[in-house]
Design an enzyme around this catalytic site. Structure first.
Site, PDB file in Angstrom:
ATOM      1  N   GLU A 123      -0.749  -3.916  -3.429  1.00  0.00           N
ATOM      2  CA  GLU A 123       0.213  -3.225  -2.584  1.00  0.00           C
ATOM      3  C   GLU A 123       1.396  -4.106  -2.203  1.00  0.00           C
ATOM      4  O   GLU A 123       2.527  -3.618  -2.060  1.00  0.00           O
ATOM      5  CB  GLU A 123      -0.465  -2.722  -1.306  1.00  0.00           C
TER       6      GLU A 123
ATOM      7  N   HIS B 229      -9.798   4.090   5.085  1.00  0.00           N
ATOM      8  CA  HIS B 229      -8.888   5.010   4.381  1.00  0.00           C
ATOM      9  C   HIS B 229      -8.102   5.877   5.347  1.00  0.00           C
ATOM     10  O   HIS B 229      -7.128   6.524   4.954  1.00  0.00           O
ATOM     11  CB  HIS B 229      -9.658   5.932   3.435  1.00  0.00           C
TER      12      HIS B 229
END
Ligand SMILES: Cc1ncc(C[n+]2csc(CCOP(=O)(O)OP(=O)(O)O)c2C)c(N)n1
Ligand SMILES: Cc1ncc(C[n+]2csc(CCOP(=O)(O)OP(=O)(O)O)c2C)c(N)n1
Ligand SMILES: [Mg+2]
Ligand SMILES: [Mg+2]
Lengths: 330, 320, 330, 320
Positions: free
Chosen positions: A54, A123
């Site tokens: 990321e 998440h």
């Protein structure tokens, strides 16, 4: 107007913007795999899979944005933004200022979050407030398919880095979406329901919960106005204040935790700028200050529910002015 | 974009190094004179900066780290505007907003001086992606330290540049120190270059205190990146002759190490070489040194005389 | 009591805790180099330099904390925390909950921030609100040498991850510090000055600015109470409410930017829980929503100053109840 | 801590693999029956899990990733409590709070199942530091995927473990896929193991579908880590036979690739080997398979009958 899901609306906006502007490109972990239609139309150079990293995805977007491209990056789930904070905050957010205005960072970072899929706290973490707190960024978190499309168009055309949050629970919700141009300017809230007794301010999925609560309240003779912030930064302060000047009562609702959340900002704004209009305490209804649980009933308990909103609104309209004496508080 | 320059001969390389040294000495002089913003000087590393930057073309772009004066000056930056930035003056490259250690200069193709160690590595891939997608044969040079090579973003950057075929010339100035920590405490082995193989990236290590060797290696590397459109890692072995930042403190450094590296000073070395070769007379050299000093005296005067930004600048340039 | 600077007070607390508990260790980029006295006393295993990699520094601390050690990590400047957000937020903050209480994470993460040294936005960013917003973490940001020592002792002994912020401008400020035990419990604010007309809530360097403002106000006959939060999470809500119930007026002051900052949280708390006591709008005095500039005069303008606080307090005490009509607001 | 077990013979390895497969098949059956939480199954990777975990001692600790059922079951975890966790029941290892993909089990020395890809890499060094500083000869096994090796934390973790001499056995299950992206798109070369050299860490690649080979390589690796107190990287080459998660979708995968790897199925292979060798009769095998299925039927019944947590659990266990 055609009915599209939120995911389809986002996809349509991206495709249309890519058609309009050859500098727009999109990449992320699995972006090309998941969007073969975009690869087919725009080619592999503009629709890319990335390595699982990321930091460099966001950093590459920032570097590309500074030098002539207009990247969209899909960072998947909001907690994964934790691996990209330097690139988003220290680079994309600050380097325009730090360069004395020499560079700008037209980019969009997409992330999903929110309860409803029992995916658990790694998440699901509603982190939008972090980015509202960070200079140089804009933050969008829509609630309807049309807004997802229109705000995505606006985000892609904006010259600044925009964090674009998708509330998971909305992803497959269908709604009417204009074909072609659907532009919704950043920074404008929408009145979803007019009312005069109490203002319910919210964004993302809990806008719908507020609307549900407003229905119930209407049956009881309480007229609730529902304001959908849509953009969290820049915040549409005028719309919030206008509504509270009218109703004198405010409930802010979001799933993110309360401390230093967007609800705190809205409450503080109103306590400063519409104090004279307030007839009752400002109430926040938020998710708890806890990691998001996975277990279904716990996750449901985590998400603000309509009955908590109606109960709060009922308490507020029952408040009698002038206010009670200091000693009366718990 | 900076003007195209003919390939610099050995004298030009020396001239650039002298200018960098004069700049850093001016910073040191400011510090000796009284309170002055912290600056990380590149004394001892001038050959790496002059050698690599001189090998770039005008269409190329640069991202660098906190020890960037050499890269900027070799690229043709105005030392007056650089000092003005360090001193927080409105005439600085970034209006004084970024201050010391963060100068970017769009007209020179210098996109970023990052003081987030590794920030330059995270943006370099994107700049190179733009070079690829917007046409032309430009490449991106990304300068970073041995310390930055410890950050995860080093790994992510090289890997992405490799799988995406991005024209990034990674330049690691391995100066043996990472702020207050010796490189030996942070890695096994002595070099960063061997790490490139893990990503399928070619790498070369060069004596970073020999400006001609650096220039030659960099010229080859630039040509390779330009033609292959693939990343390449050039490691320049060098030494940070002063403390991590000014005001100077080297109390934690082994004096023998400092002495050994001072003996390999890149400027002394290039001077001796040119004098030996007869490419330079002592008079030429004195003239060059005087010009560098004068340039910096002028720069310092310009910066010192420059106004601070208006307080209204506090909140401009936040959004485009 | 001996006079120590903030840096010395922190160092003393760490040394004393390391003496008391052999599980305490400290590491960071340059920690061993900068603390030869700690290395000499506790050995190289407990006082370590690290590679330059904030993510693994914080991750190692979290892993060590889960398995029996009590690490302190020095992450240097707050913006560098951006490289450690996953480890701090997704791991240290959430994994106790996610493990159903099986593991705990007794660790302290130190970071410096704040204006005064012209270090610019990549070294100076007041990020404490991010961690207040994140579940499972505690956040400390003291204002006096004695509190730095006492809160560091408390942070090290706490069973949870604690973010410990050092306002750069305070680092060399001397003050009286108790020798040995100086424990200050987490979660307790301190009344720095008693007052009855207006409450000034702050933390870190701006506590001193508030005290300065209170002096000026006293000369004008306005009695300001100054509350030093000290711990930002858990927030001492009782102390804040107690003071506002007394004074009816609130100014919150901090250098961090306003949107979703700690000031927003304090204002929202008061608008909810002490609404009936409020005689005037709640005011926030904060740094601007901009990256921190380096240029000295800009940086000074960035930091909240006493005259802004006195001006706000003066406006508040001048407010006449009952409140003005809605139309009267800008 | 789990009880010490004698070194597992080949049959025991097969038995463990069968239990893992039965567990994953139960998950698949749940999905076929109706809505069920997403789970990442490890079908096809059982040999890596059973082979490595069986080589660990009871004093060792485990950190793993989202595809962890094999590691847990091979360690002796109760499949009933695992399924209960997936289904969000209070009897789950984490009271249902973490749900699918995040099981930790203190009594088994399983510190973490991270669904943050790389989370296991960031905590493993700290667990190993505890092992070093608190005494004993325990080591830490850290399981991660080829995808996690793209994250910067991989680089940071291996480098720190190397310079600090930490006893971490890094186990990369290179299963060729990273969610919806093939490994070939994310790295040059076919293996992770060569990256270890950059950190001065020894590495070995093993056929991850041959459970005996894995067990042998892991036994040697564990012994090495235990005695040298240094990290070691073991890469098991294997394959994710199903989609990234259930419900199953492999529409983006080349069917020839799937077929080729199915032909190398680790369980079929070990069955055939034992039958060939005469170490197992078809009847033995049928019995083993039946036992695994029964264990999972019981587990599923236990989990399904278990209550959900009380809503009050929503805010417990946040702080210690
Ligand atoms: C992310 C981050 N971590 C830490 C620092 C503090 N810091 C500034 S320079 C430096 C050392 C950098 O070492 P290296 O990359 O080798 O560059 P050098 O200073 O040797 O030129 C450190 C630790 C920083 N600025 N950014
Ligand atoms: C930080 C982070 N980024 C992305 C994801 C989404 N995701 C979950 S598993 C996965 C692929 C992981 O690949 P690998 O490490 O090879 O493990 P495998 O799934 O193949 O077992 C991805 C991208 C995540 N969970 N965490
Ligand atoms: Mg260095
Ligand atoms: Mg994989």
């Amino acid at each position: 107007m055609p009915l599209l899901t939120v995911n389809e609306a986002i996809g349509q906006a991206i495709a249309e913007e890519m058609r309009r502007d050859s500098r727009v490109l999109i990449f992320g972990e699995g972006t090309a795999t998941k969007h073969p239609e975009l690869v087919a139309e725009f080619g592999a150079a503009r629709v890319r899979n990335t390595p699982l990293a990321e930091g460099i995805i966001a950093g590459t977007a920032a570097g590309a944005a500074a030098t002539g491209l207009r990247p969209i990056v899909d960072l998947l789930f909001a907690p994964f933004l934790c691996f990209a904070m330097d690139e988003l905050v220290n680079s994309a957010g600050k380097l325009r200022y730090m360069s004395g205005g020499q560079f700008s960072f037209p980019m969009v970072a997409l992330a999903m979050t929110g309860g409803g899929w029992t995916v658990g706290a790694q998440h699901n973490h509603n982190l939008e407030a972090w980015f509202v707190h960070s200079p140089g960024l804009k933050v969008v978190m829509p609630s309807t398919p049309a807004d997802f499309k229109g705000l995505m168009q606006a985000a892609i055309r904006d010259e600044n880095p925009v964090l674009f949050f998708v509330d998971l629970a909305l992803a497959f919700v269908p709604g009417e979406v204009p074909e072609g141009e659907a532009f919704v300017p950043l920074g404008q809230a929408a009145v979803r329901r007019e009312g005069s007794d109490v203002t319910l301010v919210s964004y993302a999925k809990t806008v719908h919960t507020c609307l549900q609560a407003a229905e119930t309240l209407a049956e009881e003779g309480v007229s609730a106005e529902v304001l959908d912030l849509r953009t969290l930064k820049p915040l549409d302060t005028a719309a919030i204040l206008r509504s509270v000047w009218k109703t004198g009562r405010l409930v802010v609702v979001h799933e993110a935790s309360a401390p230093c959340g967007v609800g705190a900002e809205v409450a503080a704004l109103v306590a400063a700028e519409a104090f004279a209009a307030l007839k009752a305490p400002v109430v926040r209804i938020t998710g708890p200050d806890a990691p998001a649980p996975s277990s279904y009933p716990l996750e449901q308990a985590f998400i603000p529910q309509a009955d908590a909103i109606t109960a709060a609104a009922r308490r507020l309209v029952a408040v009698d002015l002038p206010v009670s004496a200091p000693g009366s508080a718990g | 974009m900076p003007p195209t320059r003919p390939l610099p001969p050995s004298r030009l390389l020396l001239e650039r190094m002298l200018l960098i040294r004069a700049y850093e000495e001016k910073i040191i002089a400011f510090h000796e004179a009284g309170p002055f913003p912290h600056v990380c000087t590149s004394v001892g590393q001038e050959a790496a900066a002059a050698g690599v930057v001189s090998a770039l073309g005008p269409q190329d772009q640069i991202l660098t780290n906190h020890r960037s004066a050499g890269h900027l000056l070799a690229r043709g930056a105005d030392p007056g505007r650089m000092l003005a930035e360090v001193m927080g003056r409105i005439t600085g490259y970034c209006k004084g907003k970024s201050g010391t250690l963060h100068i970017s200069a769009r007209e020179l193709g210098v996109i970023l001086t990052s003081t987030i160690v590794g920030g330059e590595l995270s943006l370099a891939t994107g700049a190179a992606l733009s070079r690829e997608m917007l046409g032309g044969d430009g490449i991106v040079a990304c300068f970073f330290g041995d310390g930055a090579a410890c950050e995860g973003i080093f790994h992510e950057s090289l890997n992405l540049a490799s799988v995406w075929n991005l024209p990034v010339l990674y330049v690691c100035e391995n100066n043996q120190w990472q702020a207050f920590v010796h490189r030996k405490e942070t890695m096994l082995g002595d070099h960063i270059a061997p790490r490139a193989a893990a990503y399928g990236i070619e790498a070369v290590t060069v004596d970073g205190n020999d400006v001609e060797a650096v220039f030659e290696a960099a010229t080859a590397a630039v040509a390779k990146v330009r033609s292959t459109r693939r990343p390449f890692l050039l490691e320049a072995t060098t030494y940070r002759q002063r403390g991590h930042m000014e005001p100077h403190d080297q109390s934690y450094v082994d004096p023998a190490e400092i002495a050994a590296w001072r003996a390999k000073d890149p400027i002394d070395r290039q001077k001796a070489r040119l004098l030996d070769r007869g490419d330079l007379t002592p008079d030429d050299l004195a003239g060059m040194e005087a010009r560098a000093r004068t340039a910096l005296d002028d720069a310092a005067a310009f910066a010192s005389a420059s106004p601070f930004p208006d307080p209204a600048e506090l909140t401009t340039d936040v959004y485009a």
